[in-house]
Structure formats: C-alpha cells, structure tokens
Design a protein around this motif. Structure first.
Motif, mmCIF file in Angstrom:
data_model
loop_
_atom_site.group_PDB
_atom_site.id
_atom_site.type_symbol
_atom_site.label_atom_id
_atom_site.label_comp_id
_atom_site.label_asym_id
_atom_site.label_seq_id
_atom_site.Cartn_x
_atom_site.Cartn_y
_atom_site.Cartn_z
ATOM 1 N N UNK A 46 43.028 37.192 49.523
ATOM 2 C CA UNK A 46 43.618 36.438 48.416
ATOM 3 C C UNK A 46 43.054 36.838 47.057
ATOM 4 N N UNK A 47 41.807 37.282 47.030
ATOM 5 C CA UNK A 47 41.169 37.630 45.758
ATOM 6 C C UNK A 47 41.851 38.804 45.066
ATOM 7 N N UNK A 48 42.501 39.670 45.820
ATOM 8 C CA UNK A 48 43.113 40.869 45.243
ATOM 9 C C UNK A 48 44.157 40.540 44.181
ATOM 10 N N UNK A 49 44.828 39.416 44.331
ATOM 11 C CA UNK A 49 45.893 39.076 43.388
ATOM 12 C C UNK A 49 45.418 38.218 42.218
ATOM 13 N N UNK A 50 44.127 37.865 42.181
ATOM 14 C CA UNK A 50 43.597 37.107 41.041
ATOM 15 C C UNK A 50 43.651 37.969 39.790
ATOM 16 N N UNK A 51 44.051 37.359 38.679
ATOM 17 C CA UNK A 51 44.040 38.064 37.402
ATOM 18 C C UNK A 51 42.790 37.665 36.619
ATOM 19 N N UNK A 52 42.492 38.421 35.588
ATOM 20 C CA UNK A 52 41.375 38.058 34.714
ATOM 21 C C UNK A 52 41.624 36.682 34.101
ATOM 22 N N UNK A 53 42.879 36.401 33.762
ATOM 23 C CA UNK A 53 43.241 35.097 33.217
ATOM 24 C C UNK A 53 42.945 33.991 34.229
ATOM 25 N N UNK A 54 43.281 34.216 35.497
ATOM 26 C CA UNK A 54 43.009 33.236 36.551
ATOM 27 C C UNK A 54 41.518 32.956 36.688
ATOM 28 N N UNK A 55 40.695 33.938 36.395
ATOM 29 C CA UNK A 55 39.236 33.822 36.535
ATOM 30 C C UNK A 55 38.580 33.256 35.287
ATOM 31 N N UNK A 56 39.384 32.818 34.320
ATOM 32 C CA UNK A 56 38.882 32.247 33.063
ATOM 33 C C UNK A 56 38.088 33.275 32.263
ATOM 34 N N UNK A 57 38.561 34.504 32.278
ATOM 35 C CA UNK A 57 37.948 35.594 31.526
ATOM 36 C C UNK A 57 38.366 35.489 30.067
ATOM 37 N N UNK A 58 37.415 35.675 29.177
ATOM 38 C CA UNK A 58 37.693 35.732 27.740
ATOM 39 C C UNK A 58 37.324 37.118 27.240
ATOM 40 N N UNK A 59 38.072 37.611 26.287
ATOM 41 C CA UNK A 59 37.766 38.907 25.704
ATOM 42 C C UNK A 59 36.347 38.844 25.135
ATOM 43 N N UNK A 60 35.519 39.804 25.526
ATOM 44 C CA UNK A 60 34.106 39.829 25.137
ATOM 45 C C UNK A 60 33.187 39.552 26.320
ATOM 46 N N UNK A 61 33.727 38.965 27.393
ATOM 47 C CA UNK A 61 32.935 38.783 28.608
ATOM 48 C C UNK A 61 32.774 40.140 29.288
ATOM 49 N N UNK A 62 31.850 40.224 30.231
ATOM 50 C CA UNK A 62 31.625 41.440 31.006
ATOM 51 C C UNK A 62 31.976 41.180 32.470
ATOM 52 N N UNK A 63 32.167 42.264 33.221
ATOM 53 C CA UNK A 63 32.265 42.188 34.668
ATOM 54 C C UNK A 63 31.107 42.965 35.264
ATOM 55 N N UNK A 64 30.416 42.347 36.200
ATOM 56 C CA UNK A 64 29.374 43.009 36.971
ATOM 57 C C UNK A 64 29.972 43.261 38.347
ATOM 58 N N UNK A 65 29.989 44.515 38.781
ATOM 59 C CA UNK A 65 30.658 44.891 40.023
ATOM 60 C C UNK A 65 29.639 45.479 40.984
ATOM 61 N N UNK A 66 29.573 44.872 42.167
ATOM 62 C CA UNK A 66 28.711 45.384 43.230
ATOM 63 C C UNK A 66 29.586 46.114 44.235
ATOM 64 N N UNK A 67 29.149 47.306 44.642
ATOM 65 C CA UNK A 67 29.888 48.104 45.620
ATOM 66 C C UNK A 67 29.050 48.163 46.892
ATOM 67 N N UNK A 68 29.581 47.577 47.945
ATOM 68 C CA UNK A 68 28.906 47.552 49.240
ATOM 69 C C UNK A 68 29.641 48.488 50.188
ATOM 70 N N UNK A 69 28.901 49.239 50.987
ATOM 71 C CA UNK A 69 29.479 50.130 51.990
ATOM 72 C C UNK A 69 29.092 49.607 53.371
ATOM 73 N N UNK A 70 30.040 49.598 54.289
ATOM 74 C CA UNK A 70 29.778 49.148 55.649
ATOM 75 C C UNK A 70 30.236 47.723 55.858
#
Length: 183
Positions: free
Chosen positions: A101-125
């Motif tokens: 379900x998370x794949x279809x979330x938009x930045x707007x849905x996540x309450x993102x404001x211009x100027x915020x950052x995204x921290x992305x963790x990449x897990x393998x396995x």
C-alpha cells in the motif's frame, strides 16, 4: 482531497534525499546548517509524486536499490520550528519483490512540505524475523495513540499555546488552503 497537479503546467520543486545502506541516518546528523551531504541526491519532483516513483528514481542512481530483494524505507525529516531542531517520521516502504500500500502514497499524503528532506534506507535481503518477546517492540509510543508530543503533531500537554503550527491549513490566507497554494 488534494488539488490535482498538472505536471505540464506546474513547476517541480527541489527534493533533497539522503540515502544510506542498511539503515537510516541518525537524526543528530541533521542540524540547522549541516546535513549528511556525502549521501545526498537532489531531484526535481511534484507533491503528487508517489513513493514508488521516487524509488524508481533512486534505483537509477544507486545500484544496490535495484537488487530483487531490496527494500527502500522512506523517512520524512522536518524542522520543528518550536525547538529549532529536526524531527523524523517513517512514511513508508517500497519493496522490489512485492507491491504494498505504501507504493501509492504521495508526498502530499505524507504531509510533506517543500523544504523538508527524505531520509532513505536501502536494505538488501529478507526482513529480519520479528521477536514478539522483545519489550522494545511492544511499546506503541510514537504512534497515533492520542499522546500529544511537541512540534509538527501537537503541543506538549494538549493545550494550544497560541503559536503557529505547520499543520495549520489556513496559513497564507484563505480557508483550508495549503501553504504553497498562494504567493
């Protein structure tokens, strides 16, 4: 319901994404004048971009994210202006092996404001097995359980202190408009 965005007519904004393998950056790495720039991606996008679209763009740049067992976890990093410090909130995961379900979330849905950052963790396995006997995992602190915290999601004791909060939708005039709708 959010206003539809015409990507042909509306100008995209700069999104700063900080990536890390096998975990997120510590929130202490985000300071007012300092961010973990060694792992930074900069891309232009719109508020209606989905986490799946962002994951595809990340996969073009970071080879590890293309692995068939890769899981890409998104965390919103935002400035708590009352405390002059950054705060974070997990907003979703995208997995290469199966849809969710998370794949279809938009930045707007996540309450993102211009100027915020995204921290992305990449897990393998495969994800680690959950241990239901772990007392640290049984707590629901920090989830939406009517506890009032400071910053973006409410005041410390539930009383309005009279100051502006980022989630106030009437900022910039007009009833119910988003912050960026009016100039």
């Amino acid at each position: 319901m959010p206003t539809p965005i015409d990507r042909e007519k509306e100008c995209p904004f700069l999104l700063r994404i900080f990536t890390k393998n096998n975990g997120h950056h510590a929130i202490s790495e985000f300071q007012i004048n300092n961010v973990p720039s060694a792992d930074e991606l900069q891309l232009y996008t719109w508020r209606n971009a989905t986490l799946y679209e962002l994951a595809q763009l990340i996969q073009e740049v970071i080879p590890e994210a293309k692995h068939h067992d890769a899981r890409i976890a998104f965390r919103l990093i935002y400035l708590d202006s009352q405390r002059a410090a950054y705060r974070s909130r997990d907003i979703g995961r995208v997995m290469n092996i199966k849809q969710n379900q998370d794949q279809s979330k938009t930045l707007d849905d996540c309450n993102f404001y211009i100027g915020d950052y995204l921290d992305v963790a990449i897990y393998i396995g495969p994800p680690p097995q959950r241990n239901n006997n772990n007392p640290r995992r049984t707590s629901d602190w920090g989830r939406d359980n009517n506890r009032r915290g400071g910053g973006r999601f409410g005041g410390g004791n539930g009383r309005d202190r009279g100051g502006f909060r980022r989630d106030d939708r009437s900022f910039g005039g007009g009833a119910g408009g988003r912050r960026g709708d009016r100039f």
